[in-house]
Design an enzyme around this catalytic site. Structure first.
Site, short mmCIF file in Angstrom:
data_model
loop_
_atom_site.label_atom_id
_atom_site.label_comp_id
_atom_site.label_asym_id
_atom_site.label_seq_id
_atom_site.Cartn_x
_atom_site.Cartn_y
_atom_site.Cartn_z
N ASP A 1 -8.03 -5.52 0.21
CA ASP A 1 -8.50 -6.38 -0.86
C ASP A 1 -8.10 -7.84 -0.69
O ASP A 1 -8.62 -8.71 -1.38
CB ASP A 1 -7.96 -5.88 -2.21
CG ASP A 1 -8.57 -4.54 -2.58
OD1 ASP A 1 -9.79 -4.40 -2.39
OD2 ASP A 1 -7.84 -3.65 -3.02
N HIS B 1 0.85 -1.19 0.00
CA HIS B 1 0.00 0.00 0.00
C HIS B 1 0.88 1.23 0.00
O HIS B 1 1.94 1.23 0.64
CB HIS B 1 -0.91 0.02 1.24
CG HIS B 1 -2.08 0.92 1.09
ND1 HIS B 1 -2.00 2.26 1.34
CD2 HIS B 1 -3.33 0.67 0.68
CE1 HIS B 1 -3.18 2.81 1.09
NE2 HIS B 1 -4.00 1.87 0.68
N1 CMC Z 1 4.12 -7.58 -4.80
C1 CMC Z 1 5.46 -7.55 -4.98
N2 CMC Z 1 6.21 -6.45 -4.83
C2 CMC Z 1 5.58 -5.32 -4.50
C3 CMC Z 1 4.19 -5.27 -4.30
C4 CMC Z 1 3.45 -6.45 -4.46
N3 CMC Z 1 2.13 -6.47 -4.28
N4 CMC Z 1 3.82 -4.02 -3.97
C5 CMC Z 1 4.95 -3.30 -3.97
N5 CMC Z 1 6.02 -4.09 -4.29
C6 CMC Z 1 7.43 -3.68 -4.31
C7 CMC Z 1 7.76 -2.87 -5.58
O1 CMC Z 1 8.18 -3.73 -6.61
C8 CMC Z 1 8.84 -1.96 -5.07
O2 CMC Z 1 10.01 -2.70 -4.97
P1 CMC Z 1 11.46 -1.98 -5.26
O3 CMC Z 1 11.60 -0.95 -4.17
O4 CMC Z 1 12.46 -3.07 -5.16
O5 CMC Z 1 11.37 -1.39 -6.64
C9 CMC Z 1 8.42 -1.64 -3.63
O6 CMC Z 1 7.63 -2.77 -3.21
C10 CMC Z 1 7.58 -0.37 -3.50
O7 CMC Z 1 6.46 -0.50 -4.39
P2 CMC Z 1 5.85 0.69 -5.23
O8 CMC Z 1 5.21 0.13 -6.44
O9 CMC Z 1 6.86 1.77 -5.40
O10 CMC Z 1 4.76 1.19 -4.21
P3 CMC Z 1 3.53 2.11 -4.54
O11 CMC Z 1 3.22 2.84 -3.28
O12 CMC Z 1 3.78 2.91 -5.76
O13 CMC Z 1 2.36 1.06 -4.89
C11 CMC Z 1 0.56 -0.43 -4.66
C12 CMC Z 1 1.38 0.67 -3.98
C13 CMC Z 1 -0.65 -0.72 -3.80
C14 CMC Z 1 0.09 0.04 -6.03
C15 CMC Z 1 1.43 -1.69 -4.80
O14 CMC Z 1 1.84 -2.14 -3.52
C16 CMC Z 1 0.72 -2.81 -5.56
O15 CMC Z 1 0.76 -2.84 -6.79
N6 CMC Z 1 0.05 -3.76 -4.83
C17 CMC Z 1 -0.73 -4.78 -5.47
C18 CMC Z 1 -2.07 -4.23 -5.89
C19 CMC Z 1 -3.01 -4.02 -4.71
O16 CMC Z 1 -3.16 -4.88 -3.86
N7 CMC Z 1 -3.70 -2.87 -4.71
C20 CMC Z 1 -4.69 -2.54 -3.71
C21 CMC Z 1 -4.28 -1.38 -2.85
S1 CMC Z 1 -5.32 -1.26 -1.37
C22 CMC Z 1 -6.89 -0.92 -1.93
C23 CMC Z 1 -7.01 0.41 -2.53
O17 CMC Z 1 -6.76 1.41 -1.86
O18 CMC Z 1 -7.36 0.48 -3.71
#
Ligand code: CMC
Length: 435
Positions: free
Chosen positions: A370, A312
Site C-alpha cells: 500500500d 506486515h
Molecule cells: N508504524 C509504527 N509501528 C508499527 C507499525 C507501523 N506501521 N506497524 C507495526 N508497528 C509496531 C507495533 O507498534 C509493535 O511494536 P511493539 O512490539 O513495540 O509493541 C510491532 O511493530 C509489531 O506490530 P503489531 O501491531 O504487533 O504487528 P501486526 O502483525 O499485528 O500488524 C499491521 C501488522 C500491518 C496491521 C501493522 O504493521 C500496521 O498497522 N501497519 C500499518 C497499516 C498498513 O500499512 N496495513 C497494510 C498491510 S499490507 C496490505 C494488506 O495486506 O492489507
C-alpha cells in the site's frame, strides 16, 4: 499436492494430569510444518490460545505461498515478479481459479466468458440510487456485492460445482462494473456500460473515466499499469479478508454474501484501507522537513499514529509487491505525464529515514504494497476513496478461489474458534430495584 504425515510427533507433558500427549507433525510442500491439534481439546481438555492467529494454520491451501522472511510471494508456484512482468491479470485469475496457467485456447475462452459477463442486471442501477451521493464507495461495494445474491440467485447452491464456478466468473467479471459505478455515482456522472472489445483493465478504465459525450482513449502503458496493479493484489494467502470469506463461507453462505463480508474486512486501515490512509498520511505530513516529527509519533506508544503502508504480519522483509511498485513508480509517473509528484518525494524520504531507524529495523517494519500503490493510483486520476475499491476488485479472484478451494475440500467444516473466558461465573439475577 497432498499433505504428508511424517510419522513424527510433538509430545506434550501436562503437569496438571501428569499425562503425556502426542500430536502429529504434518509437512506441506514448502514452508513451516504444522502440528495437528484437531484432537487437542478432545484428548487434553485444553484449548490452544492464539489471538490474531499468529501461529495457527486455519486451512490447507494450494493457491498462494508467502515466505515472509525472504520476501517471497508465489501463486501456484509462480513468483509474483514473474507474473507481474509476463502475465496479464486474466491469466493470473485463470491460474488462481483453475490451478494452471491457461494455454491460448483456454485463455481465449476464459477472456470471452469474463468479458461477456461484465454487464449487471439492469435493476441494479436503481439499487445504487438508494445510496447518498457522498457515500464512501467501499460502503456502496459492501452493499452492492451482497445484493448480487438477490440478482443471481440461480448460482447460490454452493454444493453444485458448476454453480460455484459460474458465480466465480460472474464476480470476477462484474466487480469492475460495480466499482466503476460506485465511482460514477459519487461524482454524479452517468454509468457507462462495459465495452466488450476492450481488455479487462482497459474496460474498467473506460467505465470509470469515460463519459457518453466524449470519445475515450487510454494509452496501452496506462492499461498495463492498471493490469499490473490488479495482478499485485490478486491473492495473498490467509489474510483478514480472505479468512473472513472462508469463515463466512464455512457456514455455507452464498458466494456473493461471502465476498461482501471480505470487502467489509478489507476496508479497515490495518488491511486494504491502508492505501487510502497512506495518501492521507503523506498529505498530512506535507513537507520533507516534517517527516522526522511523524516518525517520532509513529514510535510513541502513547500516540495511536502509525506509519501507514509500513509493517506486515507476515513480511519481515520488503514486501515483494512494494518492491515491484517502487521500481516502476518513476516510469509510471513518466508514462502518465506527471513531471513532479511531491508526495512521491515525501514517500521516498519517509522510507529512507524509517529504514535507517532502530525502531523500524528492530521490528522488521518495511514498506508494504500500500505504500506506493496510492501514489500511482492518484497519478492515474483515482480519488483516494477509490483506492480500497480497486484492491477489492483485484482481490475478488483470490477470495473466490479460496472460497471454491474450501468447498472442494471434503473435510470442510464450519469454522468455529473457541475462547479463553474471563467474564463473570454464574450469578443470580437481581431484580431492577436491587441493582
Ligand atoms: N508504524 C509504527 N509501528 C508499527 C507499525 C507501523 N506501521 N506497524 C507495526 N508497528 C509496531 C507495533 O507498534 C509493535 O511494536 P511493539 O512490539 O513495540 O509493541 C510491532 O511493530 C509489531 O506490530 P503489531 O501491531 O504487533 O504487528 P501486526 O502483525 O499485528 O500488524 C499491521 C501488522 C500491518 C496491521 C501493522 O504493521 C500496521 O498497522 N501497519 C500499518 C497499516 C498498513 O500499512 N496495513 C497494510 C498491510 S499490507 C496490505 C494488506 O495486506 O492489507
Amino acid at each position: 499436492m497432498d499433505k504428508k504425515d511424517t510419522g513424527e510427533f510433538v509430545t506434550m507433558h501436562d503437569p496438571r494430569s501428569g499425562k503425556e500427549f502426542r500430536f502429529p507433525i504434518i509437512d506441506g510442500s514448502v514452508g513451516p510444518s504444522v502440528i495437528d491439534i484437531r484432537k487437542f481439546y478432545a484428548e487434553t481438555g485444553y484449548f490452544t490460545y492464539d489471538p490474531g492467529f499468529t501461529s495457527t494454520a486455519s486451512c490447507d491451501s494450494c493457491l498462494t505461498y508467502i515466505d515472509g522472511d525472504k520476501g517471497v510471494l508465489m501463486h501456484r508456484g509462480y513468483r509474483i515478479e514473474d507474473l507481474a512482468q509476463n502475465a496479464n491479470y486474466l491469466e493470473v485469475c485463470y491460474l488462481l481459479l483453475h490451478g494452471e496457467l491457461p494455454n491460448q485456447q483456454e485463455y481465449d475462452e476464459f477472456a470471452y466468458d469474463i468479458t461477456h459477463h461484465t454487464m449487471l442486471h439492469d435493476q441494479i442501477q436503481y439499487f445504487f440510487r438508494g445510496f447518498r451521493r457522498d457515500a464512501h464507495p467501499m460502503a456502496i461495494m459492501v452493499g452492492a456485492v451482497g445484493a448480487l445474491s438477490a440478482f443471481y440467485h440461480d448460482v447460490t447452491d454452493i454444493n453444485d460445482e458448476r454453480q460455484r464456478m459460474i458465480a466465480s466468473y460472474r464476480l470476477v467479471a462484474k466487480m469492475p462494473t460495480l466499482a466503476a459505478m460506485a465511482y460514477k455515482y459519487s461524482i454524479g456522472q452517468p454509468f457507462m456500460y462495459a465495452d466488450n472489445s476492450l481488455s479487462y483493465a482497459a474496460n474498467f478504465l473506460k467505465m470509470t473515466f469515460a463519459t457518453p459525450t466524449e470519445e475515450f482513449s487510454v494509452s496501452d502503458s496506462v492499461v498495463k499499469v492498471m493490469d499490473q496493479i490488479f495482478i499485485l493484489h490478486a491473492d495473498h494467502e490467509q489474510n483478514a479478508s480472505t479468512s473472513t470469506v472462508r469463515l463466512a463461507g464455512s457456514s455455507m453462505a452464498n458466494p456473493f454474501a461471502c465476498i461482501s463480508a471480505g470487502i467489509s474486512s478489507l476496508w479497515g486501515p490495518a488491511h486494504g484501507g491502508a492505501n487510502e490512509a497512506v495518501l492521507d498520511m503523506l498529505e498530512q505530513i506535507g513537507t520533507k522537513d516534517r517527516v522526522g516529527k511523524f516518525i517520532k509519533r509513529a514510535k510513541d506508544k502513547n500516540d495511536p499514529f502509525r506509519l501507514m503502508g509500513f509493517g506486515h504480519r507476515v513480511y519481515k522483509n520488503y514486501d515483494p509487491r512494494a518492491g515491484i511498485l517502487r521500481a516502476s513508480v518513476h516510469n509510471v509517473l513518466d508514462e502518465l505525464g506527471v513531471t513532479a509528484e511531491p508526495l512521491l518525494d515525501l514517500a521516498l524520504e519517509l522510507e529512507r529515514i524509517a529504514l535507517k531507524d532502530e525502531y523500524f529495523i528492530e521490528r522488521k517494519l518495511f514498506p508494504n504494497v500500500d505504500f506506493y500503490s496510492g501514489i500511482i493510483l492518484k497519478a492515474m486520476g483515482f480519488p483516494t476513496s477509490m483506492f480500497t475499491v480497486l484492491f477489492a476488485l483485484s482481490r475478488t479472484v483470490g477470495w473466490i478461489s479460496q472460497w471454491k478451494e474450501m468447498h472442494e475440500d471434503p473435510r470442510n467444516r464450519i469454522g468455529r474458534p473457541r475462547q479463553l473466558f474471563l467474564g463473570e461465573d454464574k450469578r443470580s439475577f437481581k431484580p431492577m430495584d436491587q441493582r
